[in-house]
Design an enzyme around this catalytic site. Structure first.
Site, PDB file in Angstrom:
ATOM      1  N   GLU A  49      -4.862   2.235  -3.822  1.00 50.87           N
ATOM      2  CA  GLU A  49      -3.416   2.292  -4.031  1.00 50.87           C
ATOM      3  C   GLU A  49      -2.820   1.098  -3.202  1.00 50.87           C
ATOM      4  O   GLU A  49      -1.767   0.984  -2.754  1.00 50.87           O
ATOM      5  CB  GLU A  49      -2.912   3.489  -3.502  1.00 50.87           C
ATOM      6  CG  GLU A  49      -3.842   4.372  -2.557  1.00 50.87           C
ATOM      7  CD  GLU A  49      -3.758   3.677  -1.041  1.00 50.87           C
ATOM      8  OE1 GLU A  49      -4.761   2.760  -1.254  1.00 50.87           O
ATOM      9  OE2 GLU A  49      -3.183   4.062  -0.366  1.00 50.87           O
TER      10      GLU A  49
ATOM     11  N   ASP B 275       0.890  -1.323  -0.041  1.00 51.72           N
ATOM     12  CA  ASP B 275      -0.113   0.157  -0.002  1.00 51.72           C
ATOM     13  C   ASP B 275       0.994   1.305  -0.097  1.00 51.72           C
ATOM     14  O   ASP B 275       1.777   1.237   0.858  1.00 51.72           O
ATOM     15  CB  ASP B 275      -1.012  -0.131   1.343  1.00 51.72           C
ATOM     16  CG  ASP B 275      -1.973   0.971   1.336  1.00 51.72           C
ATOM     17  OD1 ASP B 275      -2.999   0.858   1.245  1.00 51.72           O
ATOM     18  OD2 ASP B 275      -1.461   2.352   1.509  1.00 51.72           O
TER      19      ASP B 275
HETATM   20  P1  GH3 Z   1      -1.833   5.309   4.280  1.00 47.89           P
HETATM   21  O1  GH3 Z   1      -0.075   5.529   4.297  1.00 47.89           O
HETATM   22  O2  GH3 Z   1      -2.126   5.189   5.686  1.00 47.89           O
HETATM   23  O3  GH3 Z   1      -1.870   4.321   3.334  1.00 47.89           O
HETATM   24  O4  GH3 Z   1      -2.215   6.576   3.871  1.00 47.89           O
HETATM   25  P2  GH3 Z   1      -2.974   6.961   2.608  1.00 47.89           P
HETATM   26  O5  GH3 Z   1      -3.141   8.214   2.391  1.00 47.89           O
HETATM   27  O6  GH3 Z   1      -2.413   6.166   1.311  1.00 47.89           O
HETATM   28  O7  GH3 Z   1      -4.267   6.006   2.820  1.00 47.89           O
HETATM   29  P3  GH3 Z   1      -5.743   6.632   2.696  1.00 47.89           P
HETATM   30  O8  GH3 Z   1      -6.568   5.302   2.349  1.00 47.89           O
HETATM   31  O9  GH3 Z   1      -6.227   7.482   3.436  1.00 47.89           O
HETATM   32  O10 GH3 Z   1      -5.884   7.233   1.237  1.00 47.89           O
HETATM   33  C1  GH3 Z   1      -5.822   6.509  -0.112  1.00 47.89           C
HETATM   34  C2  GH3 Z   1      -6.214   7.532  -1.141  1.00 47.89           C
HETATM   35  O11 GH3 Z   1      -6.020   6.712  -2.387  1.00 47.89           O
HETATM   36  C3  GH3 Z   1      -7.396   8.076  -1.220  1.00 47.89           C
HETATM   37  C4  GH3 Z   1      -8.056   7.807  -2.705  1.00 47.89           C
HETATM   38  O12 GH3 Z   1      -8.621   8.942  -3.057  1.00 47.89           O
HETATM   39  C5  GH3 Z   1      -6.740   7.549  -3.497  1.00 47.89           C
HETATM   40  N1  GH3 Z   1      -6.963   6.735  -4.775  1.00 47.89           N
HETATM   41  C6  GH3 Z   1      -7.650   5.646  -4.699  1.00 47.89           C
HETATM   42  N2  GH3 Z   1      -7.735   5.175  -5.925  1.00 47.89           N
HETATM   43  C7  GH3 Z   1      -7.167   6.214  -6.853  1.00 47.89           C
HETATM   44  C8  GH3 Z   1      -6.903   6.243  -7.990  1.00 47.89           C
HETATM   45  O13 GH3 Z   1      -7.326   5.291  -8.874  1.00 47.89           O
HETATM   46  N3  GH3 Z   1      -6.310   7.500  -8.447  1.00 47.89           N
HETATM   47  C9  GH3 Z   1      -6.077   8.379  -7.516  1.00 47.89           C
HETATM   48  N4  GH3 Z   1      -5.404   9.487  -8.197  1.00 47.89           N
HETATM   49  N5  GH3 Z   1      -5.943   8.291  -6.037  1.00 47.89           N
HETATM   50  C10 GH3 Z   1      -6.776   7.214  -5.954  1.00 47.89           C
HETATM   51 MG    MG Z   2      -1.853   4.458   1.434  1.00 48.88          MG
HETATM   52 MG    MG Z   3      -4.947   1.930   1.127  1.00 57.02          MG
END
Ligand code: GH3
Ligand code: MG
Ligand code: MG
Ligand code: MG
Length: 329
Positions: A235, A191
């Site tokens: 992610e 992640d």
């Molecule tokens: P952590 O270190 O705890 O994993 O923090 P984090 O910020 O990575 O985790 P969090 O789950 O809070 O955020 C994940 C983010 O990933 C939020 C979401 O908007 C973003 N995301 C998910 N799928 C996509 C995508 O396909 N494209 C983009 N640009 N962002 C994405």
């Molecule tokens: Mg993350």
């Molecule tokens: Mg995540």
């Protein structure tokens, strides 16, 4: 648009292999010569049994067969070919000296696509085979379209890794294979750290670019042919390492962790750095069968990943998943 033409034209070089089956030597030689002149790659045999043996050895998309032959006749041959599992469709034309509707119906019902009266006229033979070529070309473009659709249905559109649909189909089979051959198997869940900040600071499109490059780093770090990568969530990616013991998976994960942390991710307007956290779980092929193994393995990798996050991120945590199901005596 590609494939929108309902009657594809036949490229000059599209002359498939044709198997000619004819018991009379003179007719066989004459028809073979006609076919060669029309540009076909001809192989000629003298009866149905020989034809089946030849087809088992080499695929022929076209079959031109006499009706009356000693042993396996043309109609029996048609039926036998239709019952075979072959790499593609075989377009079959029956050659017949017989006349009458009932006769033609019998031939078509046995699986022939067309028929010609003997001796075949040169122009008619070419024209009838051209019809067959059009059918074969349609079949080929259909197969290609199906392959594309099949690939799209298991691929993540943004990153090009496999998707969860593929994971749910493939991982149980992979685990089953691992149990059968008593080989280890490990999964690595990773992640991206603080990925929300990438979106917040650089925009969603930059986030997408980072995800693509991240997936690319993962895919180019695995052994092609056996290991595979799935986009498990936004992610989050899961890497399946068949044959890898948990210790090997841990060192693999640490290598890719280092690669990611040193990588300069290109986004429009510059570069940025990210880190990722990893959770590794190993499957015990000697443990008792466990119907919930897929979920338990991923859950274990997830709890290891959580420990990596809690431990400060940019790190790897792993565990062997020991079966909790009692082995059968
Ligand atoms: P952590 O270190 O705890 O994993 O923090 P984090 O910020 O990575 O985790 P969090 O789950 O809070 O955020 C994940 C983010 O990933 C939020 C979401 O908007 C973003 N995301 C998910 N799928 C996509 C995508 O396909 N494209 C983009 N640009 N962002 C994405
Ligand atoms: Mg993350
Ligand atoms: Mg995540
Ligand atoms: Mg004959």
């Amino acid at each position: 648009m590609e494939g929108s033409n309902p009657t594809p034209t036949i490229p000059a070089d599209f002359k498939p292999a044709i198997l000619l089956v004819e018991d009379e030597k003179t007719s066989r030689l004459m028809t073979a010569r006609q076919l060669t002149r029309a540009g076909y790659d001809v192989e000629a045999v003298s009866n149905g049994t020989e034809a089946l043996a030849t087809l088992a050895r080499r695929f022929f998309p076209m079959l031109l067969t006499d009706w009356d032959m000693p042993g396996l006749n043309g109609v029996a041959l048609c039926k036998a070919v239709r019952a075979m599992t072959l790499e593609g469709y075989v377009y079959i034309v029956l050659l017949t000296a017989r006349q009458g509707k009932a006769h033609v119906i019998e031939g078509l019902a046995a699986g022939a696509d067309d028929y010609l009266t003997k001796p075949p006229d040169d122009g008619e033979l070419r024209a009838r085979l051209n019809t067959g070529l059009r059918i074969l070309q349609l079949e080929q473009s259909l197969r290609a379209a199906n392959r594309r659709i099949q690939l799209l249905s298991i691929t993540d559109a943004l990153t090009g890794t496999y998707n969860r649909h593929y994971l749910m189909e493939q991982l149980p089979q992979e685990i089953e294979r691992s149990r059968r051959y008593r080989h280890p198997l490990s999964v690595v869940l990773c992640d991206v750290d603080h990925f929300k900040q990438v979106n917040d600071n650089h925009g969603h499109r930059a986030g997408d670019e980072v995800l693509k490059s991240f997936a690319h780093l993962l895919m180019s770090s695995i052994r092609g042919g056996s290991d595979w990568v799935v986009r498990y969530g936004g992610e989050e990616f899961l890497i399946v390492l068949p044959e890898a013991m948990v210790a090997n998976a841990l060192s693999y994960a640490d290598k890719i962790r280092a690669t990611v942390s040193e990588h300069s991710f290109q986004i429009s307007g510059g570069t940025l750095h990210v880190t990722a956290s990893f959770g590794v779980a190993g499957f015990d092929p000697l443990g008792a069968p466990d119907p919930a193994i897929v979920d338990r393995l991923i859950d274990r990798a997830d709890s290891c990943l959580l420990r990596s996050k809690e431990g400060g991120r940019n790190r790897v945590t792993g565990e062997m998943l020991i079966s909790t199901v009692e082995p059968s005596p």
